[in-house]
Design a protein around this motif. Sequence first.
Motif, PDB file in Angstrom:
ATOM      1  N   MET A   1       0.834  -1.201   0.000  1.00 47.13           N
ATOM      2  CA  MET A   1       0.000   0.000   0.000  1.00 47.13           C
ATOM      3  C   MET A   1       0.869   1.253   0.000  1.00 47.13           C
ATOM      4  SD  MET A   1      -3.369  -0.858   2.268  1.00 47.13           S
ATOM      5  CE  MET A   1      -2.633  -0.834   3.871  1.00 47.13           C
TER       6      MET A   1
ATOM      7  N   ILE B   1      -3.690   0.617  -2.943  1.00 46.89           N
ATOM      8  CA  ILE B   1      -2.973  -0.611  -3.255  1.00 46.89           C
ATOM      9  C   ILE B   1      -2.740  -0.644  -4.765  1.00 46.89           C
ATOM     10  CG2 ILE B   1      -5.036  -2.046  -3.519  1.00 46.89           C
ATOM     11  CD1 ILE B   1      -3.399  -4.291  -2.102  1.00 46.89           C
TER      12      ILE B   1
ATOM     13  N   LEU C   1      -8.079   0.868   3.222  1.00 50.47           N
ATOM     14  CA  LEU C   1      -7.820   0.865   1.797  1.00 50.47           C
ATOM     15  C   LEU C   1      -8.959   1.571   1.066  1.00 50.47           C
ATOM     16  CD1 LEU C   1      -6.203  -0.112  -0.625  1.00 50.47           C
ATOM     17  CD2 LEU C   1      -7.479  -2.239  -0.502  1.00 50.47           C
TER      18      LEU C   1
END
Length: 144
Positions: free
Chosen positions: A23, A42, A116
Amino acid sequence: MSLSTPKLKVVKFSKFYNNSLPMLKVKIQCPKLGEDKLVYAIIDSGSRYTIINEQILTECFSSEELKGKYVDKVIINNNEYDRYSLDFIFPQLDNYKMNINTAVMQFNYLPEEIGLNVILGREDFLKQFIVCMYKLEWLSIYLD
């Protein structure tokens, strides 16, 4: 690549629910907050397009602000999604700035400190860099 000497940046994988993931920190313009919003992205070579979590876009832009950023519609997994032109800054890559046409999709929102919220696709992000992964620990990115 240009004739200039590329820069090598090395970033340690992030721990996410006891998994190591490649990431990157990403700052996104966020007029509603009056400052950039830091999220995690990501890198996904399997994704054609860059995708952002709809929740982040809603937090950062009014519908009126988004009208001026609209680019087109794309088909992902037989569903149609709007794409908007968004500015991204990558702090771990010497604050490298990119404008990326980004599809908006609803993810399961993760309210954790490290959540994320962006998937960097191959047609936008990966065509700009050489990216290598080493032993699920390190991500090296060659900046042109």
